[in-house]
Design an enzyme around this catalytic site. Sequence first.
Site, PDB file in Angstrom:
ATOM      1  N   GLY A   1      49.740  -6.167 -86.927  1.00 17.37           N
ATOM      2  CA  GLY A   1      49.199  -6.922 -87.898  1.00 17.37           C
ATOM      3  C   GLY A   1      49.844  -6.709 -89.220  1.00 17.37           C
ATOM      4  O   GLY A   1      50.195  -5.927 -89.689  1.00 17.37           O
ATOM      5  N   HIS A   2      50.352  -8.117 -89.392  1.00 13.92           N
ATOM      6  CA  HIS A   2      51.450  -8.213 -90.529  1.00 13.92           C
ATOM      7  C   HIS A   2      50.516  -8.983 -91.693  1.00 13.92           C
ATOM      8  O   HIS A   2      49.948  -9.902 -91.830  1.00 13.92           O
ATOM      9  CB  HIS A   2      52.208  -9.349 -90.031  1.00 13.92           C
TER      10      HIS A   2
ATOM     11  N   GLN B   1      55.563  -3.940 -84.441  1.00  8.73           N
ATOM     12  CA  GLN B   1      55.793  -2.227 -84.363  1.00  8.73           C
ATOM     13  C   GLN B   1      57.070  -1.804 -84.907  1.00  8.73           C
ATOM     14  O   GLN B   1      57.776  -2.475 -85.734  1.00  8.73           O
ATOM     15  CB  GLN B   1      55.646  -1.762 -82.896  1.00  8.73           C
TER      16      GLN B   1
ATOM     17  N   GLY C   1      55.682  -4.092-104.415  1.00 14.92           N
ATOM     18  CA  GLY C   1      54.080  -4.598-104.598  1.00 14.92           C
ATOM     19  C   GLY C   1      53.986  -5.763-103.527  1.00 14.92           C
ATOM     20  O   GLY C   1      54.986  -6.038-102.637  1.00 14.92           O
TER      21      GLY C   1
ATOM     22  N   LYS D   1      57.103  -5.322 -92.548  1.00 16.18           N
ATOM     23  CA  LYS D   1      57.890  -6.367 -92.123  1.00 16.18           C
ATOM     24  C   LYS D   1      57.248  -7.857 -92.369  1.00 16.18           C
ATOM     25  O   LYS D   1      58.051  -8.604 -92.775  1.00 16.18           O
ATOM     26  CB  LYS D   1      57.868  -6.290 -90.547  1.00 16.18           C
TER      27      LYS D   1
ATOM     28  N   ASP E   1      56.230   1.436-105.102  1.00 18.35           N
ATOM     29  CA  ASP E   1      55.427   1.706-106.194  1.00 18.35           C
ATOM     30  C   ASP E   1      54.181   2.740-105.680  1.00 18.35           C
ATOM     31  O   ASP E   1      53.525   3.132-106.655  1.00 18.35           O
ATOM     32  CB  ASP E   1      54.658   0.477-106.336  1.00 18.35           C
TER      33      ASP E   1
ATOM     34  N   LYS F   1      55.767  -8.798 -94.919  1.00 18.60           N
ATOM     35  CA  LYS F   1      56.166  -9.383 -96.162  1.00 18.60           C
ATOM     36  C   LYS F   1      57.556  -9.823 -96.284  1.00 18.60           C
ATOM     37  O   LYS F   1      57.980 -10.791 -97.039  1.00 18.60           O
ATOM     38  CB  LYS F   1      55.946  -8.297 -97.451  1.00 18.60           C
TER      39      LYS F   1
ATOM     40  N   ARG G   1      54.965  -6.837 -61.321  1.00 11.59           N
ATOM     41  CA  ARG G   1      55.188  -8.167 -60.611  1.00 11.59           C
ATOM     42  C   ARG G   1      53.689  -8.722 -60.212  1.00 11.59           C
ATOM     43  O   ARG G   1      53.532  -9.542 -59.366  1.00 11.59           O
ATOM     44  CB  ARG G   1      55.995  -8.180 -59.542  1.00 11.59           C
TER      45      ARG G   1
ATOM     46  N   ASP H   1      54.171  -0.953 -89.370  1.00  8.73           N
ATOM     47  CA  ASP H   1      53.427  -1.127 -90.810  1.00  8.73           C
ATOM     48  C   ASP H   1      54.620  -0.753 -91.842  1.00  8.73           C
ATOM     49  O   ASP H   1      54.092  -0.021 -93.018  1.00  8.73           O
ATOM     50  CB  ASP H   1      52.284  -0.366 -91.010  1.00  8.73           C
TER      51      ASP H   1
ATOM     52  N   PRO I   1      42.076   4.379 -90.451  1.00  6.51           N
ATOM     53  CA  PRO I   1      42.963   5.028 -91.415  1.00  6.51           C
ATOM     54  C   PRO I   1      44.142   5.578 -90.976  1.00  6.51           C
ATOM     55  O   PRO I   1      44.342   6.151 -89.888  1.00  6.51           O
ATOM     56  CB  PRO I   1      42.101   6.160 -91.962  1.00  6.51           C
TER      57      PRO I   1
END
Length: 426
Positions: A47-48, A226, A417, A23, A335, A25, A146, A20, A306
């Site tokens: 989750g990008h 990750q 941002g 990556k 920011d 962006k 295997r 998180d 969270p």
Amino acid sequence: MKFNKTIFNTITIVGTQWGDEGKGKVVHFLSRDADYIVRYQGGNNAGHTIVIDGKEYILHLIPAGILEHKKCIIANGVVIDPKALFNEIKFLEKKGFYIKNNLFISDLAHVILPYHKYLDTIKETTQKIGTTQKGIGPCYGDMYSRSGIRICDYLENDTFEELIEKNLKEKYPLIKKFVNVNDLKRYIFKEQKKFSKFIKPYVANTTNLLLDLIYKNKKIIFESAQGTLLDVNFGTYPYVTSSHPISGGVSTGTGIPPFYINKIVGIAKAYTTRVGEGPFPTELEEKDQTFLRTQGKEYGATTGRPRRCGWFDAVIVKHAIKINGITELILTKLDCLKNINPLKICIAYKYKNKLLTEFPASRKLQKYVTPVYVQTEGFSQDIRGITKYCDLPKNVKNYVRLIEKYCQKEIKMISLGRDRNETIFK
Ligand code: IMO
Ligand code: MG
């Protein structure tokens, strides 16, 4: 950030913390200049989040370059949940993105099946890692033991049926409290009929494709999911994911020789977050996390959990720089530190009066070290919208300089941002 014309046109993007880092962006930003974007490990645990003109897109499997209408590859190191892939493609098509002819999926990638998700849930009852429950660990486990089923097996009905029968003999006793074996088989075969037909047109020998692209000097981005501290070897084991998010993972995760991976960009968030269980030396006290969590919108893009929040930790980022061979750093979400005073940076750990400057292997030390901080004055200005580094307030530049000093690496780009325009080169 430029493609390295003199050698090979590849850039590898890796996370330097616990995921998180932003990556998605950065990959989206850089993919405008790229020809191909490649995911090389992980699965839909990622989750990008990418924001385009105020609209938010969350990608789990398909590289962020798809949003720039670029060609994308899901390479052999990725584990693929066919249903999740189907849903993501449908979602993108609905939003007007063209996927046909733009997506290539490795025939060697392993497939996540419903029993992997049950096994993920069961494992959490005896060893709580706080996984995303997407079946990632059990699927990689099958690969290494295997018993895995690859995309090429998934496309052959007889091979697939044979492998499922064999695997269920081994796994059904473990998951029988969740589901009846015949219902499970019916479900698995029904899905396979539907999704194998759907996936087939995308399937390719992606190693050959990539090697050919490299020979043609095409510009390629390798997108990690990750982060380094979640790497199964170099992270906070066992509180890690089951793949290799580090730059070394590119070679095994795509089949291209390691010497093509020569420009490695590390993404670091201006503070630290982590989702799930496990050591986190610079974690703030719960009551102090809320402000940063709200300001940074720190909720998991995959599970909605969270995120745990803490100070920037130069010890882990330095560890990531070393392990990945990071050539330059990008700092994100600067920011989001507005109105926090003072700002702290962890520069070492202490354990029983001993100073540690390296990230320790011992799980006991990882859990019980206390961080050694330097602190600097915070800022109260809204820095979003600033487009030149020199225009940033003095305290912000000081903070950036301290990170560079303690990580011993220059920061080349700063994200202020979520939109691509909110990015400045230093
Ligand atoms: P991106 O790509 C943050 C964490 C989970 C859990 C551990 C193992 O968005 O940075 P898993 O389901 O992978 O077996 O869970 O890894 N985790 C992530 N944390 N960002 C991610 O991806 C993550 N993917 C997995 O929370 O602690
Ligand atoms: Mg994420």
